[in-house]
Design a protein around this motif. Structure first.
Motif, PDB file in Angstrom:
ATOM      1  N   TYR A 118      26.093 -22.165  14.044  1.00 57.20           N
ATOM      2  CA  TYR A 118      24.813 -22.045  13.336  1.00 57.20           C
ATOM      3  C   TYR A 118      24.446 -23.415  12.797  1.00 57.20           C
ATOM      4  O   TYR A 118      25.234 -24.366  12.894  1.00 57.20           O
ATOM      5  CB  TYR A 118      24.909 -21.041  12.177  1.00 57.20           C
ATOM      6  N   ASN A 277      27.125 -10.363  19.963  1.00 61.62           N
ATOM      7  CA  ASN A 277      26.664 -11.071  18.769  1.00 61.62           C
ATOM      8  C   ASN A 277      26.638 -10.171  17.544  1.00 61.62           C
ATOM      9  O   ASN A 277      26.840 -10.646  16.412  1.00 61.62           O
ATOM     10  CB  ASN A 277      25.287 -11.675  19.006  1.00 61.62           C
ATOM     11  N   GLU A 278      26.417  -8.885  17.732  1.00 61.52           N
ATOM     12  CA  GLU A 278      26.334  -7.978  16.583  1.00 61.52           C
ATOM     13  C   GLU A 278      27.622  -7.994  15.768  1.00 61.52           C
ATOM     14  O   GLU A 278      27.597  -7.962  14.538  1.00 61.52           O
ATOM     15  CB  GLU A 278      26.029  -6.556  17.057  1.00 61.52           C
ATOM     16  N   VAL A 281      27.594 -11.142  13.679  1.00 64.74           N
ATOM     17  CA  VAL A 281      26.647 -11.048  12.561  1.00 64.74           C
ATOM     18  C   VAL A 281      27.222 -10.181  11.450  1.00 64.74           C
ATOM     19  O   VAL A 281      26.975 -10.421  10.266  1.00 64.74           O
ATOM     20  CB  VAL A 281      25.279 -10.518  13.045  1.00 64.74           C
ATOM     21  N   ARG A 285      26.021 -13.372   8.264  1.00 64.41           N
ATOM     22  CA  ARG A 285      24.648 -13.337   8.746  1.00 64.41           C
ATOM     23  C   ARG A 285      24.245 -14.611   9.487  1.00 64.41           C
ATOM     24  O   ARG A 285      23.380 -14.596  10.363  1.00 64.41           O
ATOM     25  CB  ARG A 285      23.691 -13.096   7.571  1.00 64.41           C
ATOM     26  N   GLN A 288      23.780 -15.077  13.438  1.00 66.46           N
ATOM     27  CA  GLN A 288      22.610 -14.766  14.260  1.00 66.46           C
ATOM     28  C   GLN A 288      22.329 -15.896  15.244  1.00 66.46           C
ATOM     29  O   GLN A 288      21.728 -15.689  16.296  1.00 66.46           O
ATOM     30  CB  GLN A 288      21.397 -14.522  13.362  1.00 66.46           C
TER      31      GLN A 288
END
Length: 327
Positions: A118, A277-278, A281, A285, A288
């Motif tokens: 990220y 990806n879920e 996450v 968070r 994502q």
């Protein structure tokens, strides 16, 4: 493009796990450790979560280690003291060029990228009671906590604030500890660089009123022109203290592995993380953005061959041969 990646990931999920189970594990370690950063920061939450996820899926023991952050992780992964770690691309570049303060002059080129994580936004937080609500209102000589020594925040934020004309007393420590010092009046400001939401900031909001201080448009552009960062906006819904989006700048994070780890192991690790990806996450968070297409953001680190093979076989991301370790 995103739909294509999603479909590709879904189609390869079951096959990928089967391949991981069938792979020759004769050269795999029986356990692995991920270098993160201080407790109370995003790295620790994210790294602990994916270590547990990968360990469970691959049937080996995985855990996280508290470290000083990206610079130390680059050093520990380069030497093989840790199998995996987390880093931002700025410290990664400096480490590869022999500018890591842990071992000045040593080119740390045996740490390889394995997947995108990220963006790390840079943000300033102060107690509302302090009256500090802008960069300009930070008083001369302010006591500022920059995170653990050698972290991305500690490496770049002091330079950034100096660029913006701020003078300060430098303090270091873990994010949870610095949050406590801010609340107790021992610090005036904390300069955070971490994935959002930052656990220490969320905790502070529960206990007291804080100001999350944005950069002006001019300050944001000044930092982009001077440092290896890009434009970023912290969404208003990230923190209850924000009533509107906050201007920031950010730096990309990548998971890294010792380049000598078995190709089959790293390929299996990347498959676990990238194929659903879920689940990532649910760990944090910020994940994502832990999606295959963001692999293109790596313009610094060599790719581990096992990771490069996964992206080449399962996505449209282009990875040139000269960006692959040993290629």
């Amino acid at each position: 493009m995103k739909t294509q990646f999603t479909i590709a990931a879904a189609c390869t999920l079951a096959a990928g796990f089967a391949t991981a189970q069938e792979a020759d594990r004769s050269d795999w370690p029986s356990s692995f450790t991920v270098g993160t950063a201080s407790q109370g920061g995003t790295y620790f939450a994210y790294g602990s979560g994916w270590a547990n996820l990968v360990g469970d899926e691959l049937g080996i023991s995985g855990g996280a280690e508290v470290t000083g952050g990206p610079m130390q992780n680059m050093a520990l992964v380069h030497t093989g003291d840790l199998a995996f770690g987390l880093t931002t691309l700025g410290p990664a570049r400096e480490s590869m060029e022999g500018q890591n303060p842990i071992a000045p002059g040593l080119a740390m080129d045996n740490a390889c990228a394995i997947f995108p994580m990220y963006q790390t936004p840079f943000s300033v937080t102060a107690l509302s009671a302090s009256g500090i609500d802008s960069i300009e209102s930070i008083p001369d000589g302010a006591r500022i906590g920059f995170g653990p020594a050698g972290s991305t925040s500690d490496t770049y934020f002091p330079r950034m604030l100096e660029e913006l004309g701020v003078s300060y007393e430098r303090r270091n420590g873990g994010w949870s500890d610095l949050g406590g010092q801010l609340q107790d009046g021992l610090l005036d400001v904390i300069a955070f660089a971490a994935g959002i939401p930052i656990p220490a900031v969320s905790q502070l909001e529960v206990q007291t009123d804080v100001n999350i201080i944005p950069f002006t448009d001019e300050q944001q552009q000044q930092l982009i022109d001077t440092f290896p960062v890009s434009e970023f906006e912290i969404p208003a819904e990230t923190y209850s203290s924000l009533s509107e989006p906050a201007n920031s700048v950010a730096m990309w994070n990548f998971a890294i592995a010792n380049c000598d780890l078995p190709e089959s192991l790293v390929n299996a690790v990347v498959d676990v993380v990238m194929s659903d990806n879920e689940r990532m996450v649910n760990i944090h968070r910020s994940a994502q953005a832990t999606i295959p297409e963001n692999a293109s953001q790596n313009t610094v680190l060599p790719w581990h061959p096992g990771a490069a093979r996964w992206f080449r076989e399962n996505t449209d991301v282009e990875i040139s041969d000269d960006m692959i370790h040993g290629g």
